[in-house]
Design a protein around this motif. Sequence first.
Motif: not given
Length: 107
Positions: A44-46, A62-63, A68-72, A74-84
Amino acid sequence: MRPRAGEPATPAFVEARIRTWLVELVVGLNLCPFARPLLGAENLRIAVCDSADTAVARRRFLQELDLLQSSSEREIATTLLAFPAALAEFADYLEFLDEAQTLLEET
Protein backbone atom coordinates in the motif's frame (compact mmCIF):
# COMPACT_ATOMS: atom_id res chain seq x y z
CA MET A 1 3.66 15.39 15.48
CA ARG A 2 0.98 17.91 14.57
CA PRO A 3 2.32 20.98 12.71
CA ARG A 4 2.14 24.37 14.38
CA ALA A 5 -0.54 26.79 13.23
CA GLY A 6 0.44 28.29 9.89
CA GLU A 7 3.08 25.64 9.19
CA PRO A 8 2.58 23.11 6.42
CA ALA A 9 2.01 19.50 7.39
CA THR A 10 4.96 17.20 6.84
CA PRO A 11 4.53 14.23 4.50
CA ALA A 12 4.91 11.88 7.50
CA PHE A 13 2.09 13.67 9.35
CA VAL A 14 -0.16 13.54 6.28
CA GLU A 15 0.55 9.83 5.80
CA ALA A 16 -0.25 9.11 9.46
CA ARG A 17 -3.56 10.99 9.15
CA ILE A 18 -4.43 9.03 6.01
CA ARG A 19 -3.69 5.74 7.74
CA THR A 20 -5.93 6.78 10.65
CA TRP A 21 -8.68 7.73 8.19
CA LEU A 22 -8.35 4.35 6.48
CA VAL A 23 -8.58 2.41 9.74
CA GLU A 24 -11.34 4.41 11.40
CA LEU A 25 -13.54 5.37 8.48
CA VAL A 26 -12.88 3.41 5.32
CA VAL A 27 -12.38 0.04 7.04
CA GLY A 28 -14.06 0.84 10.35
CA LEU A 29 -17.33 1.77 8.64
CA ASN A 30 -16.83 -0.93 5.99
CA LEU A 31 -17.00 1.65 3.21
CA CYS A 32 -14.61 -0.39 1.11
CA PRO A 33 -14.31 -4.07 1.99
CA PHE A 34 -11.28 -4.39 -0.30
CA ALA A 35 -9.23 -1.96 1.82
CA ARG A 36 -8.91 -4.13 4.94
CA PRO A 37 -6.24 -6.53 3.60
CA LEU A 38 -4.07 -3.60 2.52
CA LEU A 39 -3.98 -1.79 5.86
CA GLY A 40 -0.81 -3.40 7.12
CA ALA A 41 0.56 -4.39 3.76
CA GLU A 42 3.86 -3.09 2.47
CA ASN A 43 2.42 -2.75 -1.03
CA LEU A 44 0.00 0.00 0.00
CA ARG A 45 1.71 3.17 -1.18
CA ILE A 46 0.77 6.53 0.31
CA ALA A 47 2.38 9.37 -1.60
CA VAL A 48 2.22 13.01 -0.59
CA CYS A 49 2.65 15.94 -2.96
CA ASP A 50 3.25 18.95 -0.74
CA SER A 51 3.22 21.53 -3.54
CA ALA A 52 0.37 24.01 -3.86
CA ASP A 53 1.00 24.30 -7.61
CA THR A 54 -1.58 22.47 -9.71
CA ALA A 55 0.94 21.84 -12.50
CA VAL A 56 3.23 20.10 -9.99
CA ALA A 57 0.26 18.08 -8.71
CA ARG A 58 -0.56 17.03 -12.27
CA ARG A 59 3.04 15.91 -12.88
CA ARG A 60 3.06 13.99 -9.60
CA PHE A 61 -0.18 12.26 -10.58
CA LEU A 62 1.39 11.16 -13.87
CA GLN A 63 4.54 9.99 -12.06
CA GLU A 64 2.40 7.86 -9.74
CA LEU A 65 0.57 6.38 -12.73
CA ASP A 66 3.90 5.52 -14.35
CA LEU A 67 5.11 3.95 -11.11
CA LEU A 68 1.94 1.86 -10.78
CA GLN A 69 2.13 0.69 -14.38
CA SER A 70 5.80 -0.27 -14.10
CA SER A 71 5.43 -2.08 -10.76
CA SER A 72 4.02 -5.49 -10.01
CA GLU A 73 1.04 -5.78 -7.69
CA ARG A 74 3.34 -7.47 -5.21
CA GLU A 75 5.44 -4.26 -5.15
CA ILE A 76 2.56 -1.73 -5.22
CA ALA A 77 -1.05 -2.89 -4.97
CA THR A 78 -2.52 0.59 -4.88
CA THR A 79 -1.51 4.19 -4.28
CA LEU A 80 -3.23 6.93 -2.35
CA LEU A 81 -1.94 10.30 -3.51
CA ALA A 82 -2.55 13.22 -1.17
CA PHE A 83 -2.33 16.94 -1.96
CA PRO A 84 -2.46 18.66 1.45
CA ALA A 85 -1.39 22.07 0.11
CA ALA A 86 -3.35 22.06 -3.15
CA LEU A 87 -6.94 21.78 -4.36
CA ALA A 88 -8.44 23.34 -1.24
CA GLU A 89 -11.38 24.74 -3.17
CA PHE A 90 -13.92 22.10 -4.18
CA ALA A 91 -14.17 23.54 -7.71
CA ASP A 92 -10.38 23.19 -8.12
CA TYR A 93 -10.59 19.60 -6.88
CA LEU A 94 -13.36 18.76 -9.37
CA GLU A 95 -11.41 20.39 -12.20
CA PHE A 96 -8.32 18.36 -11.25
CA LEU A 97 -10.38 15.15 -11.19
CA ASP A 98 -11.71 15.94 -14.65
CA GLU A 99 -8.16 16.50 -15.93
CA ALA A 100 -6.97 13.30 -14.24
CA GLN A 101 -9.79 11.32 -15.85
CA THR A 102 -8.85 12.74 -19.25
CA LEU A 103 -5.19 11.82 -18.67
CA LEU A 104 -6.22 8.29 -17.71
CA GLU A 105 -8.25 7.91 -20.88
CA GLU A 106 -5.29 9.11 -22.97
CA THR A 107 -2.83 6.62 -21.49
